[in-house]
Design a protein around this motif. Structure first.
Motif, short mmCIF file in Angstrom:
data_model
loop_
_atom_site.label_atom_id
_atom_site.label_comp_id
_atom_site.label_asym_id
_atom_site.label_seq_id
_atom_site.Cartn_x
_atom_site.Cartn_y
_atom_site.Cartn_z
N GLU A 9 0.83 -1.21 0.00
CA GLU A 9 0.00 0.00 0.00
C GLU A 9 0.86 1.26 0.00
O GLU A 9 0.52 2.25 -0.66
CB GLU A 9 -0.92 -0.01 1.22
N THR A 10 1.97 1.21 0.74
CA THR A 10 2.85 2.38 0.81
C THR A 10 3.49 2.68 -0.53
O THR A 10 3.52 3.83 -0.98
CB THR A 10 3.93 2.15 1.89
N PHE A 11 3.99 1.65 -1.20
CA PHE A 11 4.59 1.86 -2.51
C PHE A 11 3.53 2.28 -3.54
O PHE A 11 3.82 3.09 -4.43
CB PHE A 11 5.30 0.60 -2.99
N ALA A 12 2.31 1.74 -3.42
CA ALA A 12 1.26 2.08 -4.37
C ALA A 12 0.88 3.55 -4.32
O ALA A 12 0.41 4.11 -5.32
CB ALA A 12 0.03 1.21 -4.11
N SER A 57 14.88 -0.75 -8.97
CA SER A 57 14.15 -1.67 -8.10
C SER A 57 13.03 -0.95 -7.35
O SER A 57 11.99 -1.54 -7.05
CB SER A 57 15.10 -2.35 -7.11
N ILE A 58 13.25 0.33 -7.03
CA ILE A 58 12.17 1.11 -6.40
C ILE A 58 11.06 1.35 -7.41
O ILE A 58 9.87 1.24 -7.10
CB ILE A 58 12.71 2.44 -5.83
N GLN A 59 11.43 1.66 -8.65
CA GLN A 59 10.43 1.81 -9.71
C GLN A 59 9.60 0.54 -9.85
O GLN A 59 8.37 0.59 -9.98
CB GLN A 59 11.12 2.10 -11.05
N ASN A 60 10.26 -0.61 -9.80
CA ASN A 60 9.58 -1.89 -9.92
C ASN A 60 8.63 -2.12 -8.74
O ASN A 60 7.51 -2.62 -8.92
CB ASN A 60 10.61 -3.01 -10.01
N ILE A 91 16.77 -8.13 1.23
CA ILE A 91 15.59 -7.31 0.94
C ILE A 91 15.85 -5.88 1.42
O ILE A 91 16.13 -5.67 2.59
CB ILE A 91 14.34 -7.87 1.67
N ASN A 92 15.71 -4.90 0.52
CA ASN A 92 16.00 -3.50 0.88
C ASN A 92 14.76 -2.64 1.10
O ASN A 92 14.89 -1.48 1.49
CB ASN A 92 16.87 -2.85 -0.19
N GLN A 93 13.57 -3.16 0.84
CA GLN A 93 12.38 -2.31 0.84
C GLN A 93 12.14 -1.62 2.18
O GLN A 93 11.73 -0.46 2.22
CB GLN A 93 11.16 -3.12 0.42
N LEU A 94 12.34 -2.32 3.29
CA LEU A 94 12.13 -1.68 4.60
C LEU A 94 13.18 -0.61 4.87
O LEU A 94 12.93 0.35 5.59
CB LEU A 94 12.10 -2.72 5.71
#
Length: 199
Positions: free
Chosen positions: A68-71, A82-85, A141-144
């Protein structure tokens, strides 16, 4: 000549992004975490914090929150690909930042500590190599880390023990994988080596 086992493990490690839901044996998980604890730290600070999330409901809630946050974010061609993805897949509603791994280890350290990222990176690498040696799949995993300053993410993680005085440096997806699901290591041709030696 037989290849050194440590070098064989290093060369055989690869990022696994497809897991079955088999529970990681408790002793193997402890061994992987212990490998992280034995990583070097600046000035022997030993300030790396490991938060191990194996509860399926918590992992699903975190997965949904990250999606939800990325959306809500807007993609920009100048962003890291990778952030774009992450943004693109989240807007489609199909994003699972942890690849549905049965365990997620969030690795954090003290805010403002100059070696925070370096120390956590050493710990993550140790854990990935330990996992490889134990036939457990892993993926950094880098998302957090990218969402480290997001208030909703931090509010969710706070009850799990990750305090406001900590920065999230990375995470590790861990799990068992089906035979044939582990990718082969990619050739390493892009990392430059220069030798500077005495004549």
């Amino acid at each position: 000549m037989t290849e050194n086992e440590i070098l064989k493990t290093i060369k055989g490690r690869t990022s696994v992004r497809k897991y079955n839901q088999e529970k990681i044996p408790a002793q193997k998980l402890r061994d992987i975490l212990e490998a992280g604890q034995f990583a070097p730290t600046g000035g022997n600070s030993q300030s790396v914090h490991f938060t191990v999330i194996t509860n399926p409901e918590i992992r699903e809630k975190l997965r949904t929150l990250v999606r939800e946050t990325f959306a809500e974010m807007e993609g920009d061609e100048n962003l890291y690909k990778s952030i774009q993805n992450s943004i693109r897949l989240s807007k489609k509603g199909t994003y699972a930042f942890d690849y549905h791994a049965p365990a997620l280890i969030v690795v954090s350290n003290r805010k403002g500590y100059p070696n925070a990222m370096a120390d956590c990176a050493c710990a993550l690498q140790n854990m990935m190599l330990a996992a490889e040696s134990l036939k457990i799949g892993s993926c950094w995993i880098n998302q957090l880390h990218w969402l480290d300053e997001n208030a909703r993410i931090r509010s969710f993680l706070a009850p799990l023990g990750i305090g406001e005085d900590e920065t999230i440096c990375g995470s590790l997806a861990l799990g068992c994988y089906d035979e044939g699901a582990k990718p082969l290591p990619k050739p390493r041709t892009g990392m430059k080596v220069d030798y500077v030696a005495l004549a």
